[in-house]
Design a protein around this motif. Structure first.
Motif: not given
Length: 187
Positions: A57-60, A106-107, A112-114, A141-142
């Motif tokens: 979260r912080e690096l992002g 990473g999630s 998140t994918l939606k 990858p997903a």
């Protein structure tokens, strides 16, 4: 347009704030990848594994702030993040580019994918070209598949830094490399 010295100062201010925050962070498995921001702050893969969510979260957020500020200072057609109700599908606009930034994806949870699948078409319908700038190469990858399926123009690793340099005229990778020795928090 902002001169190089001013860019170094405003980007350095962002890095300094994170350096101060990270130096105060004290901690009471498998990911051995590093990245330019981890190197600046002396964050080892072992340290990051101790609290992945915090560091991710912080690096992002650091990466997002650096890119938003860099584009704000160098791009004539800069605009802030777009909002559609409670959704914020991108971090900034440059002309017709809707740019979102990620340090690493990473999630892979379904929500998140939606969002990855839905946001690119939403942006395209508004006349924007969706661009996703990811620092790390070791993404889930997903999630990458979902981004591609949604229609994002994806850049990862070196291609991200090349894209930012072309867009802004500023070599952020070279800048981060020079900062690495100044901001190391941990040995």
């Amino acid at each position: 347009m902002t001169d190089t010295n001013t860019l170094h100062k405003v980007l350095g201010d962002i890095l300094s704030k994170y350096q101060a925050s990270f130096s105060k962070k004290v901690y009471e498995e498998e990911d051995n990848e590093s990245g330019p921001l981890m190197e600046i702050f002396g964050i080892t893969p072992e340290l990051k594994r101790e609290n992945r969510q915090y560091w991710g979260r912080e690096l992002g957020m650091c990466w997002q702030r650096l890119i938003v500020r860099l584009c704000m200072e160098t791009c004539k057609e800069f605009g802030p993040a777009l909002h559609f109700g409670a959704d914020e599908p991108c971090d900034l606009i440059v002309g017709n580019l809707a740019i979102d930034t990620k340090y690493r994806i990473g999630s892979g949870d379904s929500g998140t994918l939606k969002k990855f699948k839905a946001y690119a078409p939403l942006l395209r319908n508004e006349g924007y070209e969706p661009v996703l700038l990811i620092v790390r190469l070791d993404n889930l990858p997903a999630a990458i598949t979902a981004c591609k399926a949604g229609g994002w123009n994806l850049y990862t690793g070196d291609s991200t830094f090349d894209y930012v340099k072309k867009l802004t005229g500023f070599d952020i990778m070279a800048y981060l490399a020079t900062k690495a020795s100044e901001y190391k928090v941990r040995p």
